[in-house]
Write a protein that holds these residues in place. Structure first.
Motif, PDB file in Angstrom:
ATOM      1  N   THR A   1      -3.652  -9.003 -19.110  1.00  0.00           N
ATOM      2  CA  THR A   1      -4.079  -7.604 -19.081  1.00  0.00           C
ATOM      3  C   THR A   1      -3.297  -6.838 -18.019  1.00  0.00           C
ATOM      4  O   THR A   1      -2.858  -5.711 -18.251  1.00  0.00           O
ATOM      5  CB  THR A   1      -5.584  -7.519 -18.770  1.00  0.00           C
ATOM      6  N   ILE A   2      -3.110  -7.448 -16.863  1.00  0.00           N
ATOM      7  CA  ILE A   2      -2.391  -6.762 -15.796  1.00  0.00           C
ATOM      8  C   ILE A   2      -0.927  -6.541 -16.189  1.00  0.00           C
ATOM      9  O   ILE A   2      -0.383  -5.443 -16.035  1.00  0.00           O
ATOM     10  CB  ILE A   2      -2.509  -7.551 -14.471  1.00  0.00           C
ATOM     11  N   LEU A   3      -0.296  -7.573 -16.756  1.00  0.00           N
ATOM     12  CA  LEU A   3       1.104  -7.410 -17.167  1.00  0.00           C
ATOM     13  C   LEU A   3       1.235  -6.318 -18.228  1.00  0.00           C
ATOM     14  O   LEU A   3       2.201  -5.564 -18.257  1.00  0.00           O
ATOM     15  CB  LEU A   3       1.656  -8.726 -17.735  1.00  0.00           C
ATOM     16  N   THR A   4       0.238  -6.262 -19.125  1.00  0.00           N
ATOM     17  CA  THR A   4       0.319  -5.291 -20.214  1.00  0.00           C
ATOM     18  C   THR A   4       0.106  -3.860 -19.725  1.00  0.00           C
ATOM     19  O   THR A   4       0.629  -2.922 -20.312  1.00  0.00           O
ATOM     20  CB  THR A   4      -0.732  -5.612 -21.291  1.00  0.00           C
ATOM     21  N   HIS A   5      -0.669  -3.669 -18.665  1.00  0.00           N
ATOM     22  CA  HIS A   5      -1.042  -2.301 -18.313  1.00  0.00           C
ATOM     23  C   HIS A   5      -0.490  -1.788 -16.995  1.00  0.00           C
ATOM     24  O   HIS A   5      -0.664  -0.625 -16.665  1.00  0.00           O
ATOM     25  CB  HIS A   5      -2.570  -2.169 -18.320  1.00  0.00           C
ATOM     26  N   TRP A   6       0.149  -2.644 -16.219  1.00  0.00           N
ATOM     27  CA  TRP A   6       0.682  -2.170 -14.947  1.00  0.00           C
ATOM     28  C   TRP A   6       2.054  -1.558 -15.208  1.00  0.00           C
ATOM     29  O   TRP A   6       3.085  -2.130 -14.864  1.00  0.00           O
ATOM     30  CB  TRP A   6       0.768  -3.345 -13.971  1.00  0.00           C
ATOM     31  N   SER A   7       2.040  -0.360 -15.778  1.00  0.00           N
ATOM     32  CA  SER A   7       3.281   0.249 -16.267  1.00  0.00           C
ATOM     33  C   SER A   7       4.347   0.364 -15.189  1.00  0.00           C
ATOM     34  O   SER A   7       5.536   0.260 -15.464  1.00  0.00           O
ATOM     35  CB  SER A   7       2.996   1.639 -16.824  1.00  0.00           C
ATOM     36  N   ALA A   8       3.938   0.623 -13.952  1.00  0.00           N
ATOM     37  CA  ALA A   8       4.909   0.867 -12.901  1.00  0.00           C
ATOM     38  C   ALA A   8       5.892  -0.292 -12.763  1.00  0.00           C
ATOM     39  O   ALA A   8       7.081  -0.087 -12.530  1.00  0.00           O
ATOM     40  CB  ALA A   8       4.189   1.094 -11.578  1.00  0.00           C
ATOM     41  N   VAL A   9       5.428  -1.496 -12.923  1.00  0.00           N
ATOM     42  CA  VAL A   9       6.285  -2.648 -12.693  1.00  0.00           C
ATOM     43  C   VAL A   9       6.737  -3.320 -13.984  1.00  0.00           C
ATOM     44  O   VAL A   9       7.807  -3.920 -14.049  1.00  0.00           O
ATOM     45  CB  VAL A   9       5.550  -3.680 -11.799  1.00  0.00           C
ATOM     46  N   THR A  10       5.919  -3.195 -15.037  1.00  0.00           N
ATOM     47  CA  THR A  10       6.232  -3.977 -16.240  1.00  0.00           C
ATOM     48  C   THR A  10       6.637  -3.114 -17.434  1.00  0.00           C
ATOM     49  O   THR A  10       6.871  -3.636 -18.515  1.00  0.00           O
ATOM     50  CB  THR A  10       5.016  -4.811 -16.675  1.00  0.00           C
ATOM     51  N   ASN A  11       6.665  -1.803 -17.258  1.00  0.00           N
ATOM     52  CA  ASN A  11       6.899  -0.899 -18.384  1.00  0.00           C
ATOM     53  C   ASN A  11       5.780  -1.016 -19.418  1.00  0.00           C
ATOM     54  O   ASN A  11       5.994  -0.742 -20.604  1.00  0.00           O
ATOM     55  CB  ASN A  11       8.256  -1.176 -19.036  1.00  0.00           C
ATOM     56  N   GLY A  12       4.602  -1.413 -18.993  1.00  0.00           N
ATOM     57  CA  GLY A  12       3.437  -1.467 -19.877  1.00  0.00           C
ATOM     58  C   GLY A  12       3.641  -2.433 -21.030  1.00  0.00           C
ATOM     59  O   GLY A  12       4.360  -3.408 -20.908  1.00  0.00           O
ATOM     60  N   PRO A  13       2.987  -2.156 -22.164  1.00  0.00           N
ATOM     61  CA  PRO A  13       3.116  -3.069 -23.295  1.00  0.00           C
ATOM     62  C   PRO A  13       4.487  -2.988 -23.961  1.00  0.00           C
ATOM     63  O   PRO A  13       4.795  -3.808 -24.819  1.00  0.00           O
ATOM     64  CB  PRO A  13       2.025  -2.584 -24.265  1.00  0.00           C
ATOM     65  N   ARG A  14       5.311  -2.017 -23.556  1.00  0.00           N
ATOM     66  CA  ARG A  14       6.619  -1.844 -24.190  1.00  0.00           C
ATOM     67  C   ARG A  14       7.598  -2.917 -23.710  1.00  0.00           C
ATOM     68  O   ARG A  14       7.370  -3.608 -22.732  1.00  0.00           O
ATOM     69  CB  ARG A  14       7.170  -0.455 -23.863  1.00  0.00           C
ATOM     70  N   THR A  15       8.707  -2.998 -24.423  1.00  0.00           N
ATOM     71  CA  THR A  15       9.719  -3.986 -24.068  1.00  0.00           C
ATOM     72  C   THR A  15      10.448  -3.565 -22.797  1.00  0.00           C
ATOM     73  O   THR A  15      10.828  -2.405 -22.659  1.00  0.00           O
ATOM     74  CB  THR A  15      10.725  -4.121 -25.215  1.00  0.00           C
TER      75      THR A  15
END
Lengths: 341, 296
Positions: free
Chosen positions: A143-157
């Motif tokens: 959940t954190i990887l999917t939604h922490w947009s600042a570091v992971t670009n969110g659910p996007r590639t």
């Protein structure tokens, strides 16, 4: 000791032989398959370090792979790509651009650190409670990887990750992981931990600090997973959080279970067998799809066969192909007559 | 006032569904110590059965009944495929087989039906609303509450008053002793899986009634919910499972109303962190249940 060296030599030779084979076949696809296999092997060996020695099933492993992959990616994406790849990145990280070889190590360390912080209290739990919390941990990490947009670009590639993982880097890392797993198994920590796996009460009675030992194994497992994830990230160069969830957990688990979770040999052989079967089945799927025999696309066949294989192995030979002894031990036992294996 | 009524109805209908899901999971766990990862797929099976019989002229209630029966059959299949061959072996082996069986069912749906969501026939009543004390309430929430009350009552009666229920409770408390006293082990285990499948089937229809479609991955969310509810309430206590379901519904609904949009994305992370915390505080959950003996 001699047996362990023999195990190390045989398994190491197998790994290097696989790499050589892939290289001399001269087909790009085979090189890619072999590289992916070495990454899987690092992950499976990591899982073996924890599961094989402590006897506790962990679902969270792939989550730490994700942590390692994202850490290494964020630290190594080139300056000029960063604005596009990670528009919401914290300003402090914007100008960081390290060598991928360094960030792969950092990725592993960060995964280990996250594991160290989160997991100490979890190591008190056994059986079902331990499994469900590790499952919960996987969901939290995902959940954190999917939604922490600042570091992971969110659910996007996330894209723009520099390519750094070559066949031989992955091969070398796999050999290092093999060495680490064997060393840990034979270390004092590993031996005491296995004692606690076989009889928790007796081990506690002789003064084994079970929680602490499990914790150490878990951290080491997360280190392997983080490095594996980072290597994978620098191999495929773009990925999304979906790559670190249940499907991958299933794949890694099937490798370890089919090979035998209690031995390092099982982890290595299991990875080889499952990778081979997986690729063969994928080719079969692709052939069926191209021939257009079925009305719809054929997907899921690979997983069905793997699931059946896992169930078959568990009911016929619950310890996997190598349930208790490493390959070196098996070979030395066979040479001496009169000694029962 | 309107807000309070809406909140209560939300908690009750969600909680009812959650409690039934958790009950099905805990029933099997209590007797076998099997954390059934394939439980969510029973819901998927019910959904796909409804989809497949959707074109037939059968009345809806019959279709729903066929869906529930198929979920029960799938529940029994879990027993035969994932549990019987390995039950004398380690807990880990049982866990992994149930995980493998879950993957098997999901990918069978992918392969033989479709990766895309498929529609499920639903009667008109599922999309209607009624006014309750000035609040517009979807009928499906009312149906869920009624179904939960009826099924929980029925279940309590079954466990307390019938021979089967008493035998199952005995098996959950001390399996070896129950067997020595003449409780047929395989029959009890099969009944537990069948009842678990029945609950999953009914919940599946109520659950799918909210979305109207079924897809291969649909079982994951209910499975996670059932996990959390059981863990909060106590893995060994049937009352605990029900309590856990309602507590979880209360937490979820409260988070839905109070968290900002930014944080709401992380809701699952919050709830699961809570699970981890509760387990650390009370490894057996809030309600302890009977001390359990060895499995088989």
């Amino acid at each position: 000791m001699q047996r362990n060296i023999l195990t190390l030599l045989i398994l190491g030779a197998l790994i290097v032989a696989a790499a050589l084979l892939a290289q001399f076949m001269g087909i790009r696809l085979y090189e890619r398959i072999a590289t992916t296999m070495f990454v899987s092997m690092i992950l499976v060996l990591g899982l073996q370090v924890f599961m094989g020695n402590s006897g506790i099933l962990s679902f969270a492993h792939i989550g730490f792979m994700g942590v390692g992959a994202y850490t290494s990616a964020v630290l190594s994406i080139p300056d000029r790509m960063k604005g596009m790849a990670l528009p919401d990145l914290y300003p402090i990280l914007e100008n960081v651009q390290l060598s991928p070889y360094l960030t792969i190590l950092i990725g592993g360390l960060v995964a280990a650190l996250v594991a160290a912080v989160l997991s100490y209290p979890l190591m008190r739990l056994s059986d079902a409670a331990a499994v469900i919390t590790s499952f919960a941990l996987l969901v939290v990490l995902h959940t954190i990887l999917t939604h922490w947009s600042a570091v992971t670009n969110g659910p996007r590639t996330l894209f723009g990750i520099p390519e750094a993982t070559s066949l031989w880097l992955a091969c070398g890392a796999a050999v290092a992981a093999l060495l680490g797993a064997l060393f840990f198994k034979e270390s004092r920590t590993g031996q005491l931990l296995r004692a606690s796996r076989d009889d928790e009460v007796a081990a506690a009675a002789i003064g084994v600090k079970i929680v602490k030992l499990r914790w150490l194994a878990f951290i080491l497992a997360a280190l392997f997973a983080g490095i594996g994830g980072a290597l994978w990230g620098h191999f495929v160069t773009s990925f999304s959080p979906r790559a670190f969830y249940l499907k991958e957990t299933f794949l890694i688990l099937s490798m370890l279970v089919i090979g035998g979770a209690n031995t390092v040999t099982g982890a290595v052989i299991g990875t080889l067998i499952v990778t081979f079967a997986y690729e063969a089945l994928r080719t079969l799927e692709a052939t069926i799809n191209e021939a257009g025999i079925m009305a719809d696309q054929v997907i899921g066949l690979t997983e069905i066969v793997l699931a059946l294989a896992m169930i078959a192995v568990l009911s016929l030979r619950p310890g996997g192909l190598f349930p208790a002894r490493e390959i070196g031990t098996l070979l030395t036992l066979k040479r001496r007559t009169g000694e029962k294996p | 006032m309107d807000f309070a009524i809406q909140f209560i109805i939300n908690v009750l209908s969600l909680g009812g569904a959650y409690a039934l899901m958790a009950l099905g999971l805990v029933l099997v766990y209590g007797i076998l110590k099997l954390v059934n990862f394939a439980y969510g797929e029973l819901i998927m099976v019910a959904g796909y059965t409804m989809h497949l019989v959707g074109g037939s002229p059968l009345p809806w209630l019959v279709m729903a009944a066929v869906g529930v029966v198929m979920a029960m059959v799938a529940g029994l299949a879990t027993d035969y495929v994932a549990f019987r061959p390995v039950r004398a072996k380690s807990v880990t082996a049982v866990l992994i087989t149930s995980f493998a069986f879950s993957t098997l069912l999901q990918n069978a749906a992918l392969l033989f039906i479709s990766p895309r969501p498929r529609s499920v026939p639903l009667p008109e009543i599922f999309s209607q609303s009624v006014m309750i004390a000035g609040v517009s309430t979807p009928m499906r929430d009312i149906i869920t509450i009624v179904a939960a009350v009826v099924l929980l009552g029925l279940f309590a009666w079954l466990m307390q008053k019938t021979v089967l229920g008493i035998a199952m409770r005995a098996a959950a408390t001390n399996f070896t002793m129950a067997r020595m006293l003449g409780v047929p082990a395989n029959l009890i285990i099969s009944s537990a899986f069948a009842i678990s499948g029945f609950l999953a089937g009914v919940v599946g229809i109520l659950w799918i009634g909210r979305i109207g479609t079924v897809a291969p991955g649909i079982g994951l969310e209910p499975l996670l919910i059932a996990f959390i509810a059981c863990v909060i309430g106590g893995m060994r206590s049937l009352q605990g499972a029900v309590l856990g379901g309602f507590i979880l519904a209360f937490i979820d609904t409260t988070l839905n109303y109070t968290l900002s949009q930014d944080l709401l994305k992380f809701r699952d992370a919050f709830t699961f962190s809570l699970v981890i915390l509760i387990l650390l505080w009370r490894p057996d959950g809030l309600m302890k249940g009977p001390a359990s003996g060895q499995r088989t």
